[in-house]
Design an enzyme around this catalytic site. Sequence first.
Site, PDB file in Angstrom:
ATOM      1  N   ARG A  18     -13.656  -5.603   1.707  1.00 27.57           N
ATOM      2  CA  ARG A  18     -13.006  -4.298   1.534  1.00 27.57           C
ATOM      3  C   ARG A  18     -13.865  -3.179   2.075  1.00 27.57           C
ATOM      4  O   ARG A  18     -13.490  -1.998   1.978  1.00 27.57           O
ATOM      5  CB  ARG A  18     -12.697  -4.067   0.045  1.00 27.57           C
ATOM      6  CG  ARG A  18     -11.563  -4.958  -0.419  1.00 27.57           C
ATOM      7  CD  ARG A  18     -11.110  -4.663  -1.816  1.00 27.57           C
ATOM      8  NE  ARG A  18      -9.910  -5.455  -2.108  1.00 27.57           N
ATOM      9  CZ  ARG A  18      -9.519  -5.809  -3.323  1.00 27.57           C
ATOM     10  NH1 ARG A  18     -10.230  -5.428  -4.371  1.00 27.57           N
ATOM     11  NH2 ARG A  18      -8.440  -6.529  -3.496  1.00 27.57           N
ATOM     12  N   GLU A  30      -9.092 -13.713   4.816  1.00 31.10           N
ATOM     13  CA  GLU A  30      -7.735 -14.128   4.464  1.00 31.10           C
ATOM     14  C   GLU A  30      -7.572 -15.640   4.536  1.00 31.10           C
ATOM     15  O   GLU A  30      -6.897 -16.239   3.694  1.00 31.10           O
ATOM     16  CB  GLU A  30      -6.715 -13.444   5.376  1.00 31.10           C
ATOM     17  CG  GLU A  30      -6.620 -11.925   5.189  1.00 31.10           C
ATOM     18  CD  GLU A  30      -6.192 -11.533   3.775  1.00 31.10           C
ATOM     19  OE1 GLU A  30      -5.699 -12.398   3.034  1.00 31.10           O
ATOM     20  OE2 GLU A  30      -6.378 -10.359   3.421  1.00 31.10           O
ATOM     21  N   GLY A  74     -12.154 -27.112   0.271  1.00 36.69           N
ATOM     22  CA  GLY A  74     -10.824 -27.716   0.301  1.00 36.69           C
ATOM     23  C   GLY A  74      -9.961 -27.254   1.464  1.00 36.69           C
ATOM     24  O   GLY A  74     -10.311 -26.316   2.184  1.00 36.69           O
ATOM     25  N   TYR A 113       1.988 -14.633   6.256  1.00 34.81           N
ATOM     26  CA  TYR A 113       1.143 -13.882   5.342  1.00 34.81           C
ATOM     27  C   TYR A 113      -0.113 -13.343   6.018  1.00 34.81           C
ATOM     28  O   TYR A 113      -0.407 -12.137   5.951  1.00 34.81           O
ATOM     29  CB  TYR A 113       0.740 -14.730   4.118  1.00 34.81           C
ATOM     30  CG  TYR A 113      -0.402 -14.069   3.408  1.00 34.81           C
ATOM     31  CD1 TYR A 113      -0.170 -12.971   2.584  1.00 34.81           C
ATOM     32  CD2 TYR A 113      -1.718 -14.436   3.664  1.00 34.81           C
ATOM     33  CE1 TYR A 113      -1.208 -12.287   1.990  1.00 34.81           C
ATOM     34  CE2 TYR A 113      -2.771 -13.763   3.079  1.00 34.81           C
ATOM     35  CZ  TYR A 113      -2.511 -12.687   2.252  1.00 34.81           C
ATOM     36  OH  TYR A 113      -3.532 -11.996   1.698  1.00 34.81           O
ATOM     37  N   ASP A 131       2.292 -13.001  -0.679  1.00 34.69           N
ATOM     38  CA  ASP A 131       1.615 -14.210  -1.131  1.00 34.69           C
ATOM     39  C   ASP A 131       2.097 -14.575  -2.539  1.00 34.69           C
ATOM     40  O   ASP A 131       3.055 -13.990  -3.046  1.00 34.69           O
ATOM     41  CB  ASP A 131       0.095 -14.002  -1.103  1.00 34.69           C
ATOM     42  CG  ASP A 131      -0.360 -13.116  -2.251  1.00 34.69           C
ATOM     43  OD1 ASP A 131       0.452 -12.293  -2.702  1.00 34.69           O
ATOM     44  OD2 ASP A 131      -1.512 -13.249  -2.699  1.00 34.69           O
ATOM     45  N   CYS A 192       0.833  -6.837 -19.754  1.00 35.94           N
ATOM     46  CA  CYS A 192       1.880  -5.831 -19.526  1.00 35.94           C
ATOM     47  C   CYS A 192       1.570  -4.495 -20.207  1.00 35.94           C
ATOM     48  O   CYS A 192       1.994  -3.444 -19.714  1.00 35.94           O
ATOM     49  CB  CYS A 192       3.218  -6.360 -20.005  1.00 35.94           C
ATOM     50  SG  CYS A 192       3.720  -7.892 -19.182  1.00 35.94           S
TER      51      CYS A 192
END
Length: 350
Positions: A18, A30, A74, A113, A131, A192
């Site tokens: 960032r 990414e 992976g 994406y 995503d 929430c």
Amino acid sequence: MLQLIEWYNRNKRKLPWRNTNDAYKIWISEVILQQTRVAQGLAYYLKFIERFPDVSSLASANIDELMRLWQGLGYYSRAKNLLTAARQVVEQFDGKFPETVMDLKKLKGVGDYTAAAVASISFNLPAAAVDGNVYRVLSRIYAIDEPVNTTKGKQMFQQLATKLIDKKNPGTFNQAMMELGALLCLPKKPLCHICPVNEKCLSFASGSIARYPVKNKKPKQKKRYFYYYVINNKNNTFICKRISRDIWHNLYNFPLIEESRMLTGEQILSAIKKFSWLKCTEKTAIGISEEFRHVLTHQVILARFVRISGADIDKTAADKVLEIEISALDNYAMPRLITRYLEKHPLATR
DNA sequence: AAGGCGGGGTC
DNA sequence: GACCCAGCCTT
């Protein structure tokens, strides 16, 4: 969606990718984060950028070194595809990173994406990056019952995200949506009560958060039985590169016999003769390990390791295997199953 | 449209 | 155990 952007600017995590708009670095981040949590990918990103700081250094990388760098992360085809794509940039785009969604998607391993993420973050283009987080956030806010893992559903969510995107700050918008999904709009217990958009959230209002996102069916796991033969001859051992279209492509492991059913101890020993280059003598010592259970997304590997020392090797017949020094094992990328075994039962040198 | 491809965290 | 993660490729 102004509340969302404000929330993001106040609460976003400080992450190394960032601090830059460099398309190469955004791309690497990414790809590392495809189906991978930030916590798991972060260290890989740092060492990757240190070793390959730009696209030309990556384009001239050696595949074995690259796989070694990727070891443990992976989805190893990502690493292979990165190398292919870096060479595409050098050869097809004259070394300059492509700057449109269309050209970005020409790169191996870059799909909808990733192309949208790079385009929006690096080039300020209004492309919606959708995503897993975004599926979850949007399906909850709008209480969308369409499954997210169908062609129709994906199109619907892509359209919706494209309609919602902040065209002035598309990169920030995309990252804010994903950050909301990663920090608050969690799969199991979403927070929430502190969500910046809870007043607009239809499923929150109706208490139906847990229903979203809707998905249909899950694949079931298959069992595979692996029997590895770990040869310990003085300072050397033998490994094989996995070249078939199967799991762990381009990684190394020990000589392997795979069965569709579990073998008895006797059968495991008897199977040694399938390696014609391996001759057991009276001095040969053999030990069979406990069972190692290795869970992948769609299969379960049940493995045992057969330790063999003091055997004779017919090197003229051992063309499919690579003899290496035990101290050099670290130079070869191996699946976690293998490194877990070696951590528990190190190979002895003498 | 469906299946293959890792490893690890969380509940 | 089940679920999911800043998905993509092949068939």
